[in-house]
Enzyme design. Structure first.
Site, PDB file in Angstrom:
ATOM      1  N   ASN A 192     -12.537  -0.849  -1.432  1.00  0.00           N
ATOM      2  CA  ASN A 192     -11.717  -1.817  -0.688  1.00  0.00           C
ATOM      3  C   ASN A 192     -10.446  -2.228  -1.435  1.00  0.00           C
ATOM      4  OD1 ASN A 192     -12.896  -3.235  -2.716  1.00  0.00           O
ATOM      5  ND2 ASN A 192     -13.470  -5.010  -1.478  1.00  0.00           N
TER       6      ASN A 192
ATOM      7  N   LYS B 200      -6.720  -1.718  -3.777  1.00  0.00           N
ATOM      8  CA  LYS B 200      -5.419  -1.082  -3.656  1.00  0.00           C
ATOM      9  C   LYS B 200      -5.398   0.198  -4.483  1.00  0.00           C
ATOM     10  CE  LYS B 200      -0.564  -2.243  -4.405  1.00  0.00           C
ATOM     11  NZ  LYS B 200      -0.217  -1.906  -2.994  1.00  0.00           N
TER      12      LYS B 200
ATOM     13  N   LYS C  54      -5.740   3.727  -3.133  1.00  0.00           N
ATOM     14  CA  LYS C  54      -6.340   4.963  -2.628  1.00  0.00           C
ATOM     15  C   LYS C  54      -5.265   5.934  -2.127  1.00  0.00           C
ATOM     16  CE  LYS C  54      -8.896   2.530   0.309  1.00  0.00           C
ATOM     17  NZ  LYS C  54      -8.667   1.145  -0.146  1.00  0.00           N
ATOM     18  N   THR C  55      -4.521   5.515  -1.124  1.00  0.00           N
ATOM     19  CA  THR C  55      -3.440   6.356  -0.593  1.00  0.00           C
ATOM     20  C   THR C  55      -2.376   6.593  -1.668  1.00  0.00           C
ATOM     21  OG1 THR C  55      -3.790   5.649   1.691  1.00  0.00           O
ATOM     22  CG2 THR C  55      -1.582   6.419   1.125  1.00  0.00           C
ATOM     23  N   THR C  56      -2.125   5.572  -2.457  1.00  0.00           N
ATOM     24  CA  THR C  56      -1.114   5.662  -3.508  1.00  0.00           C
ATOM     25  C   THR C  56      -1.488   6.724  -4.532  1.00  0.00           C
ATOM     26  OG1 THR C  56      -1.110   3.270  -3.206  1.00  0.00           O
ATOM     27  CG2 THR C  56       0.382   4.160  -4.855  1.00  0.00           C
TER      28      THR C  56
ATOM     29  N   ARG D 172       2.611  15.199  -8.175  1.00  0.00           N
ATOM     30  CA  ARG D 172       2.207  16.033  -9.317  1.00  0.00           C
ATOM     31  C   ARG D 172       2.147  17.504  -8.933  1.00  0.00           C
ATOM     32  NH1 ARG D 172      -2.983  13.573 -11.775  1.00  0.00           N
ATOM     33  NH2 ARG D 172      -1.411  12.187 -12.631  1.00  0.00           N
TER      34      ARG D 172
ATOM     35  N   PHE E 109      -1.768   2.009  13.787  1.00  0.00           N
ATOM     36  CA  PHE E 109      -3.054   1.398  13.479  1.00  0.00           C
ATOM     37  C   PHE E 109      -3.912   1.266  14.715  1.00  0.00           C
ATOM     38  CE2 PHE E 109      -1.735   0.431   9.306  1.00  0.00           C
ATOM     39  CZ  PHE E 109      -2.912   0.222   8.603  1.00  0.00           C
TER      40      PHE E 109
ATOM     41  N   TRP F 190      -6.277  -0.762  15.418  1.00  0.00           N
ATOM     42  CA  TRP F 190      -6.550  -2.084  15.960  1.00  0.00           C
ATOM     43  C   TRP F 190      -5.321  -2.660  16.660  1.00  0.00           C
ATOM     44  CZ3 TRP F 190      -7.641  -1.134  10.734  1.00  0.00           C
ATOM     45  CH2 TRP F 190      -6.641  -1.516   9.839  1.00  0.00           C
TER      46      TRP F 190
ATOM     47  N   GLU G 228      -6.936   8.528   5.027  1.00  0.00           N
ATOM     48  CA  GLU G 228      -7.610   7.570   5.911  1.00  0.00           C
ATOM     49  C   GLU G 228      -8.450   8.249   6.992  1.00  0.00           C
ATOM     50  OE1 GLU G 228      -6.100   3.842   5.610  1.00  0.00           O
ATOM     51  OE2 GLU G 228      -3.985   4.401   5.695  1.00  0.00           O
TER      52      GLU G 228
END
Lengths: 199, 199
Positions: free
Chosen positions: B39, B41, B43-45, B53, B94, B96, B131
């Site tokens: 949960n 900050k 992951k995508t980054t 790389r 998104f 939602w 995601e």
């Protein structure tokens, strides 16, 4: 509409409400202190992802690499021609390779001067202090000096600190902390580090 | 040599021994499946850091964004001109926000076709399924179909999966799993998401 659709719609509405509420209550804009710590993969990688992101908007970025000096580094190679990117590298490579405390301390202090210059420059939007946590742990750098430089940086400047075992006093002043936890690591199953993926 | 230097040297030698031992025992080279979940900050980054790389070595990379379609995305802007990068974006933004299960499912299936093409292409060194975990969770995508595409991908291809609540059967086949845990998040203290840092 089927039951499943109705349930889905209701769940999404609820989620949207919570997200909207959180967005509305967030009102402050300033530079942040982000810490990526923990023993898992992704700390330095997430920092470079953020560097790429900031460069994408044309912001100036400084990266100070406190340990990975002698490694190949694909992300650095990809971005190094960007006029908005400054990279300072500690020359001695991994500290357990050199095993020389005095030389490491001198190398660390030299690169720390570069870091201080970046942390004082209001034109620099993002500063990455990559693996600085080990410098503090080994006593090559003084925590008070680091905290002082962070506290007096320009208000709009964001700083990312990476490395395991982040100092308690750094964690205390961070805006965001993510702990990358190693659930599984390919290296432990005999897979070699992979070019373009791991380095 | 002082006592402190001697202790330091001994500790570093011990560390070097363990690292060297691990490097020596790692012998296999092949593409990996990496999962960045949790949960917190990053992951995508971290996925985009790895993209940067791999591009730095001139490898071909495909990124499939299953949710962030309508967001500004600095890292995509920074790298999009790279001839070695393919990006496929799910159009509806998104889930939602849309609250329309049928439309989301169709949009997801369309971008999944792009993902399957990348997962079948031996010239693509790295594929990011950003995601995708939510697509599985919402039932827009079938887990068996995803597992099948992953299992039959080229041996040299690395895949990164990001998102919270990764499916148990994805975790089972992963080579490396990092769980980004939220220790603290600026958003919860009223700080707004920041351009070039958070998006």
């Amino acid at each position: 509409m089927t039951d499943r659709d109705t349930r889905h719609r209701r769940a999404m509405q609820k989620l949207k409400f919570h997200v909207d509420e959180r967005v509305a209550s967030a009102s402050e804009q300033r530079g942040q202190l982000l810490i990526f710590t923990g023993n898992g993969k992704g700390k330095t990688t997430a920092a470079w992802g953020t560097v790429t992101r900031a460069l994408g908007y044309g912001y100036r970025v400084g990266v100070v690499q406190f340990i990975k000096g002698t490694w190949e580094c694909g992300e650095r190679e990809r971005l190094i021609d960007d006029a908005n990117l400054d990279v300072a590298i500690m020359g001695t490579g991994f500290t357990w390779e050199t095993q020389n405390r005095d030389a490491d301390t001198r190398a660390c202090q030299t690169v720390w001067c570069e870091a201080r210059r970046l942390l004082a420059d209001p034109n620099v939007y993002l500063v990455v202090l990559d693996e600085i946590t080990y410098m503090l742990k080994f006593g090559y750098l003084d925590i008070d000096e680091v905290l002082e430089a962070l506290a007096s940086r320009p208000a709009e400047q964001t700083v990312i600190v990476t490395g395991r075992n982040a100092h308690r006093r750094l964690l205390d002043i961070a805006d965001t902390i993510s702990e990358m936890q190693e659930v599984r690591h390919a290296f432990n199953d005999g897979l070699q580090a992979r070019r373009g993926i791991d380095y």
